[in-house]
Scaffold this active site. Structure first.
Site, short mmCIF file in Angstrom:
data_model
loop_
_atom_site.label_atom_id
_atom_site.label_comp_id
_atom_site.label_asym_id
_atom_site.label_seq_id
_atom_site.Cartn_x
_atom_site.Cartn_y
_atom_site.Cartn_z
CG ASP A 1 -2.02 -1.10 1.21
OD1 ASP A 1 -2.04 -1.73 0.19
OD2 ASP A 1 -2.68 -1.18 2.32
P1 NAP Z 1 0.82 -4.06 3.09
O1 NAP Z 1 0.30 -2.95 2.20
O2 NAP Z 1 0.12 -4.44 4.33
O3 NAP Z 1 1.58 -5.10 2.21
C1 NAP Z 1 2.40 -6.19 2.62
C2 NAP Z 1 2.80 -6.90 1.51
O4 NAP Z 1 3.71 -7.87 2.15
C3 NAP Z 1 1.72 -7.90 1.01
O5 NAP Z 1 1.31 -7.57 -0.11
C4 NAP Z 1 2.47 -9.37 1.07
O6 NAP Z 1 2.23 -9.99 -0.25
C5 NAP Z 1 3.89 -9.22 1.35
N1 NAP Z 1 4.24 -9.97 2.21
C6 NAP Z 1 3.69 -10.67 3.30
N2 NAP Z 1 4.67 -11.59 4.01
C7 NAP Z 1 5.74 -11.53 3.19
C8 NAP Z 1 6.79 -12.09 3.36
N3 NAP Z 1 7.15 -13.32 4.45
N4 NAP Z 1 7.74 -11.98 2.49
C9 NAP Z 1 7.67 -11.18 1.54
N5 NAP Z 1 6.55 -10.52 1.35
C10 NAP Z 1 5.49 -10.64 2.12
O7 NAP Z 1 2.34 -3.32 3.77
P2 NAP Z 1 2.80 -1.97 3.88
O8 NAP Z 1 3.28 -1.47 2.51
O9 NAP Z 1 3.54 -1.77 4.94
O10 NAP Z 1 1.58 -0.91 4.36
C11 NAP Z 1 0.84 -1.12 5.52
C12 NAP Z 1 -0.59 -0.95 5.53
O11 NAP Z 1 -1.12 -1.39 7.01
C13 NAP Z 1 -1.35 0.40 5.23
O12 NAP Z 1 -2.50 0.18 4.53
C14 NAP Z 1 -1.56 1.09 6.50
O13 NAP Z 1 -2.39 2.06 6.40
C15 NAP Z 1 -1.80 -0.31 7.25
N6 NAP Z 1 -1.85 -0.18 8.68
C16 NAP Z 1 -0.54 0.47 9.33
C17 NAP Z 1 -0.46 0.61 10.54
C18 NAP Z 1 0.63 1.37 11.15
O14 NAP Z 1 0.40 1.93 12.22
N7 NAP Z 1 1.94 1.36 10.49
C19 NAP Z 1 -1.55 -0.16 11.21
C20 NAP Z 1 -2.43 -0.93 10.99
C21 NAP Z 1 -2.69 -1.11 9.39
P3 NAP Z 1 2.53 -11.34 -0.57
O15 NAP Z 1 1.20 -11.93 0.01
O16 NAP Z 1 2.28 -11.52 -2.02
O17 NAP Z 1 3.77 -11.74 0.05
#
Ligand code: NAP
Length: 461
Positions: free
Chosen positions: A388
């Site tokens: 994201d």
């Molecule tokens: P993300 O959008 O959740 O994407 C994580 C990606 O990691 C997934 O597409 C997944 O694809 C891949 N993944 C998972 N396990 C993996 C592994 N072992 N090895 C390689 N890839 C792996 O992560 P982000 O870009 O960090 O974004 C964070 C999101 O969480 C945002 O939408 C944010 O708003 C939300 N959020 C943030 C917080 C905060 O406070 N930081 C709290 C709650 C929610 P695959 O399955 O294809 O591997």
């Protein structure tokens, strides 16, 4: 002042100073660990001081509480970092339950003999405490996937919520205005019941990327409820700690909203993610797969490489492997930078904590606003399990559900390599057009193994 009261107030003063200094230290990664130790020491001082409270005549129930609390708290402290948001939600629920129960007990014991100000504080305490209990439990269940993580909405939901909110305010006012009335108990316990219900209704329509904001709001409510408890009990340390907690949680909510270009009202009433996946901005095409050897050559001969970690780095626990690859590249004269998005991962500062654990120097971490202008000069942007936070739709597609959320603009780098296991979506559930761009190569596999393989391959180049 009697001897025990003197000790009590002195420890409360020490505890309050430690809380303030701890919070201040938490504002910088270099001092954050010290800040946590100070805050924990403050809590210990407050606990020990309370044991000298003149009203305590029997330590049996305190000992029972200590054993029960520790036996729940110790396993909770051991959950993996990726489960930290739901663990935090449970902590808020327990803290708020304690505040709410203290308020109910105070009312049952003292009834309407308390003054008006105390009654008002008590009403706020049980109202905020009770709604935080159920709200936090729902948040924990959503984050742990015990229930649907996307928003749960129904027709007339805002109207129902407004009616419950009005009901709470009415009960509160009627109860405080005439605590001696025959119906006072009915108003009070209806207020408690409606508050529990309101917590559920507040959180079910929230989901996807808005969950971190609602979590910090609940944190804020739990803090304010504790501060109100402090007023009811005449306990200074509770007032100070609760106020610090309440306002820092509120400021964090605002900062997170800013980081995601959302307004608090939009988070609370917008139902983000309710129709996730319906507007993908026409994302499609094929993803170009690359091999470890290709990427290793690219990295080894680059002038500048930027690592962009995300949630996948946390699940893979790939931070040490990332640091090792970074070191190897630096030894070859490559400029290596680590880009940090404010909401990458699952909790604020998640990536900072992981990279600090792998001893990545703070000077190598670049905030989103600092790194974006660097992207056109970057030879390879390596996206490690982020999705994201690097989704260009947020910038380019006004109809996207994350439109306006600032991103790390890896697509402006000369080349992008995405490390992920497969075609899994990010937290928001949206498709990511970055993966289909010609500049992007997909290196499939667990992030840790991919990074270890890359480090071995770079050494052979
Ligand atoms: P993300 O959008 O959740 O994407 C994580 C990606 O990691 C997934 O597409 C997944 O694809 C891949 N993944 C998972 N396990 C993996 C592994 N072992 N090895 C390689 N890839 C792996 O992560 P982000 O870009 O960090 O974004 C964070 C999101 O969480 C945002 O939408 C944010 O708003 C939300 N959020 C943030 C917080 C905060 O406070 N930081 C709290 C709650 C929610 P695959 O399955 O294809 O591997």
């Amino acid at each position: 002042m009697t001897h025990p009261s003197y000790i009590l107030e002195a420890t409360y003063l020490i505890a309050s100073c430690l809380f303030v200094m701890g919070l201040k230290s938490l504002s910088h990664p270099d001092t954050a660990r010290r800040g946590m130790i100070m805050a924990a020491a403050g809590m210990l001082a407050a606990l020990l001081g309370t044991l000298f409270h003149p009203d305590i005549h029997n330590y049996l129930w305190i000992a029972v509480g200590l054993v029960v609390g520790s036996s729940i708290g110790i396993p909770m402290a051991m959950v993996p970092m990726t489960a930290m948001p739901q663990r935090t939600a449970l902590s808020h629920a327990f803290g708020a339950l304690a505040a709410s129960l203290v308020g109910i007990a105070e009312y049952v014991i003292h009834g309407n003999s308390m003054g008006g100000v105390k009654m008002g504080a008590l009403g706020l305490e049980v109202m905020l405490g009770s709604l935080t209990v159920t709200g936090s439990l729902i948040a924990a269940a959503k984050l742990q996937e015990f229930m649907r993580g996307t928003p749960i909405q129904f027709k007339g939901q805002h109207f129902v919520n407004l009616a419950i909110g009005l009901g709470m305010v009415t009960c509160f006012v009627l109860w405080v205005m005439d605590p001696g009335a025959a119906n006072a108990n009915i108003y009070f316990f209806t207020l408690v019941g409606l508050s529990f219900l309101f917590g559920v209704m507040l959180v079910i329509p929230i989901g996807a990327a808005d969950m971190p904001v609602v979590m910090s709001l609940l944190n804020s409510y739990a803090g304010l409820s504790s501060a109100a408890t402090g007023f009811v009990l005449g306990n200074n340390v509770l007032i100070i700690a609760g106020t610090l907690d309440g306002f820092s949680g509120f400021i964090l909510s605002i900062l997170m909203c800013k980081a995601m270009n959302r307004s608090i009202t939009n988070v609370l009433f917008g139902g983000f993610g309710a129709v996730v996946g319906t507007d993908t901005g026409g994302v499609g095409g094929t993803m170009r797969e690359v091999t470890v050897d290709d990427v290793a050559v690219q990295l080894a001969y680059a002038n500048q490489v930027v690592f962009v970690p995300g949630y996948g780095m946390a699940t893979a626990q790939a931070q040490h492997a990332c640091r090792e690859l970074g070191n190897l590249l630096e030894e070859r004269g490559v400029a290596v930078k680590y880009a940090i998005h404010p909401v990458a991962g699952r909790m604020p500062g998640h990536m900072n904590v992981l990279l600090a654990e792998a001893n990545v120097p703070y000077s190598s971490l670049w905030e989103m606003d600092q790194i974006n202008p660097e992207m056109p000069q970057t030879d390879v942007a390596v996206v490690i399990g982020a999705n994201d936070v690097v989704n260009p739709d947020a910038r380019d597609n006004p109809k996207s559900l994350i439109a306006g959320m600032p991103i790390i603009e890896v697509d402006k780098a000369k080349s992008v390599v995405v490390l992920k296991r497969g075609k899994g979506k990010g937290f928001s559930g949206l498709e990511n057009p970055l993966f289909f761009k010609s500049v992007t190569g997909m290196l499939y596999g667990d992030a840790k193994s991919s990074l270890v393989n890359l480090a071995q391959a770079v050494q052979k180049v």
